[in-house]
Structures are given as structure tokens and as C-alpha cells.
Design a protein around this motif. Sequence first.
Motif, PDB file in Angstrom:
ATOM      1  N   THR A 165       0.841  -1.195   0.000  1.00 45.86           N
ATOM      2  CA  THR A 165       0.000   0.000   0.000  1.00 45.86           C
ATOM      3  C   THR A 165       0.874   1.242   0.000  1.00 45.86           C
ATOM      4  O   THR A 165       1.664   1.461   0.926  1.00 45.86           O
ATOM      5  N   GLY A 188       1.100  -2.438   3.876  1.00 47.63           N
ATOM      6  CA  GLY A 188      -0.159  -3.047   3.492  1.00 47.63           C
ATOM      7  C   GLY A 188      -0.585  -4.206   4.384  1.00 47.63           C
ATOM      8  O   GLY A 188       0.029  -4.475   5.416  1.00 47.63           O
ATOM      9  N   PRO A 189      -1.637  -4.929   3.994  1.00 52.64           N
ATOM     10  CA  PRO A 189      -2.233  -5.958   4.857  1.00 52.64           C
ATOM     11  C   PRO A 189      -1.494  -7.293   4.870  1.00 52.64           C
ATOM     12  O   PRO A 189      -1.732  -8.111   5.764  1.00 52.64           O
ATOM     13  N   GLN A 190      -0.607  -7.564   3.889  1.00 53.33           N
ATOM     14  CA  GLN A 190       0.045  -8.866   3.826  1.00 53.33           C
ATOM     15  C   GLN A 190       1.338  -8.929   4.645  1.00 53.33           C
ATOM     16  O   GLN A 190       1.625  -9.931   5.302  1.00 53.33           O
ATOM     17  N   THR A 192       4.934  -6.214   6.141  1.00 47.89           N
ATOM     18  CA  THR A 192       5.498  -4.873   6.271  1.00 47.89           C
ATOM     19  C   THR A 192       6.808  -4.762   5.509  1.00 47.89           C
ATOM     20  O   THR A 192       6.977  -3.895   4.659  1.00 47.89           O
ATOM     21  N   SER A 209       2.449  -8.222   9.192  1.00 46.31           N
ATOM     22  CA  SER A 209       1.934  -6.936   8.751  1.00 46.31           C
ATOM     23  C   SER A 209       1.550  -6.065   9.937  1.00 46.31           C
ATOM     24  O   SER A 209       0.959  -6.545  10.909  1.00 46.31           O
ATOM     25  N   ASN A 211      -0.298  -3.617   9.087  1.00 47.16           N
ATOM     26  CA  ASN A 211      -1.510  -3.103   8.438  1.00 47.16           C
ATOM     27  C   ASN A 211      -1.471  -1.576   8.337  1.00 47.16           C
ATOM     28  O   ASN A 211      -2.426  -0.884   8.674  1.00 47.16           O
ATOM     29  N   ASP A 212      -0.336  -1.093   7.822  1.00 45.80           N
ATOM     30  CA  ASP A 212      -0.117   0.339   7.708  1.00 45.80           C
ATOM     31  C   ASP A 212       0.490   0.624   6.334  1.00 45.80           C
ATOM     32  O   ASP A 212       1.167  -0.229   5.748  1.00 45.80           O
TER      33      ASP A 212
END
Length: 428
Positions: A165, A188-190, A192, A209, A211-212
Motif C-alpha cells: 500500500t 499493506g495488509p500482507q 510490512t 503486517s 496493516n499500515d
Amino acid sequence: MTNIFSPVCRLTFGLSLTLVLVNHAVAEDVTQWRGTGHRGVYKETGLLKTWPGDGPPMLWKTSGIGAGYSSPTIVNGKIYFTGIKDAGGGKVEFMSCLDAAKGKILWQTEYGSPWARQYPAARTTPTVSDGEVFAISGNGEVAKFNAETGALLWKVDAKKTFGGTNGSWGTAESPLVDDQAVYFTPGGPQTTMVALDRKNGRTLWKTKSLNDKASYVTPTPIRYNNVRQIIGATTNYVFGVNPANGDMVWSVNFAKILDAGRTIKRYDILVNSLVHRDGKLFLSNGYNHGSMMFQLNKNATKAEVLWTNQDLCSQHHGFVWLDDFIFGTSHGSRKWTCINAKTGKTVFSQRLNGVGQGQVIAADGMIYVYDAERGNVILVKPNPNSFDEVSRFPIRDGQQEHWCHPVIANGTLYLRHGDVALTYNLKQ
């Protein structure tokens, strides 16, 4: 015929050898973004302490390296730049290799797709390691080249492969490379951070992750108390990774701490690599978010916040940590700022006529500021209590924003302004 083993000749030979060894010790190649530890502090001596009115002597300038903000790397008499050019109705990102002595372009190789939205120019600084060159495109493609011939050896669309991301300005990370791997932060979600086998680009490991979104930070390798770790960052987190297996050893939500108690819009603007010294990690974030210092515990499994400072907010212009002081320019206020690295207290912060935000590096006891707003290169004495300007000269060749971080290697100042590479003699 002179006896080469006479006392005089032995003395002369010894002095000559000493001079060679000393010169080798104080002039070195620059293989990666902002040099060793990404500190922007270059191991050069014997540099000019003042410049003529029109600046130090220009050695050469070369156009044709493509649109870009990235810095050069200088290894074995060659200079490597990334850039963007038009090709077949679209734009491509490519690598240029130049002869360091004369500026002649030796080869150019296409390798990826550039970031096409805001500020569409090459961001990544190449990394050179053992005869190979690595780069990352604005869309997150990681590539490896033969440093001598320019042959593209492999390429991985890492952002796509790992479901990364982006932030608002694409991928600006430069490659971190060691003997085994190339490290990249897709966010992203998968995952870092990922490690790609430097031989073939295959995946060695993926971290968990956070999630950032990815930031624009180039990861920093450290060794502390014999613990090796990679320090990386996303938009909101700073973290430490074990390079042997990809375990995320610790993480801290730095954004939550920096912005606590303030009404401020958070921008995904973290660009500067964290700088490490004796278990301490310094971070500076633009858009008025501020700076902070962390302290790792003995086995580097936790990071404690020592202090925060709201005055130094380096956007993408960098800073230098010299002795007990950290110098840089601040986004928003446009102030030249110095903070005490031990306490986090502001020593000096003032807006100056003729000095705006600028890229900041250091060498041989002096600070160099490349003013991003006016295009002047400024030589400064590192006084914590004031901005002690010594000399300046303008960069007028080339176009685009003045965002390249200058590099000093082998007595030479290297920089680029858009499509033009420039070099200046800094030796006395």
C-alpha cells in the motif's frame, strides 16, 4: 644509479606510502543513500573551508540522466543515477552510469515504471554492492544490474507481489542490500518488510503486517551490543527486524506519540531514514509532526522514547547529527534548527533571509545546505547557536525542484538538478 634502499629513499618511500594510505582513509566511495548509516556525513578531509564568489570550480556537467530527485552513488570511478524519460508514448524509469572523471554516459538501462501522479520523477538512489547495482522504481519494482555493463539481471514487482500500500507520493525507498538480500518495505495488509534473495530476487522471508501504509523511508542496518537489526518505518510505526529470519522484534506507534495532545492532521510524509548511534535512534517527520529519540534496551527487543521535539520537522530534506547536536531545516516554519541530541531541547531555531528548507549533509567539519527553494548550495560552520554561513553559489543548470541530496566523495561534490548531473572540486 640511486640505491632505492638508501635511508633517504626509504624515508621518501615511507612518506609516500603514508600519504597514499592517509588519502585512502579520508576519501571513500559512496555506495548507498546518504552514505554509511544513511547519516549524510561523509568521511572526507582537506576540503575547502571557503569558496570563491562563484563557487568551487565545476569539474563537469552532463545532461541526459532523466527527470529525478534522487542522489547519485559513486563507486570505482563510476557514478550511478536513476531517472525518468519518455519512451514509446509512455514514461520509463532507467539507470545511468557515468564516468566519474569526465561525466561521459557509459550505459543506460530501463528497468521499471515511474510514479505518474504528483511529482513524477525518479526517487530511488541506487545501491552498489560487489559489482552489482540495485534500484526501486516509483511503483515498487526492485531491480538488479551488472555495475559494469548495465545488464538487467532480474526484476521483481515487489509492491504488486506483496500487496503493498503506497502513500500519496508512490515509492521513494532506496534499496538496503547486504551479502544475502535486498530489503523492501511494501507495507499493506500482507506484510510490512520483505527480504529478496540478491542472487535471483526470490522471497527469503516476509515480516508480519502492521496493516499500515508504506512510508518513504530507506531501512537502516544497525549493530548494537552485538545484535544485528534492520530499522524500518511505515506511515505510523517504527520497528526493528531480525535480518536472519524476518521476525519483527519490536514496533512503536511513533505517530500517536508525536501528535499526542495536539490537533494536527497526520500526513504520510515520513521520509528520513532513522539514524543510529550507541543504541539511540533519531526520527524526524515533516508537516509539523516533529522529531523524537528512542533508546533500545540492552538486547534490542524494546525501544523507549527518550524525548520529543516539535521544532525540528524535517520533511524530505534530511538532517545531520554532529557530536551532541542535530541540525536541519523545518517544514512549515522554514527555520534553521539545532537541537541537543541528549536532551531534545531546542538550542536554536530561526527563519533566515535567503535560506529556506534544504537538504543537509556534512563533511570535514562543515555543513552543506542545498536550498530547495532557491537552488543555492551553502557552506555553513556547525554552530549550535546560530547559522554561520561562510559561502554560497547557485545551481542554475537543469530544471525541476532542487530536491537532490548532495553527495561528497573523493574530494568532489556531486549533485543533480533534474536531468543534469553536476560535479565540483572541493579540494584545497
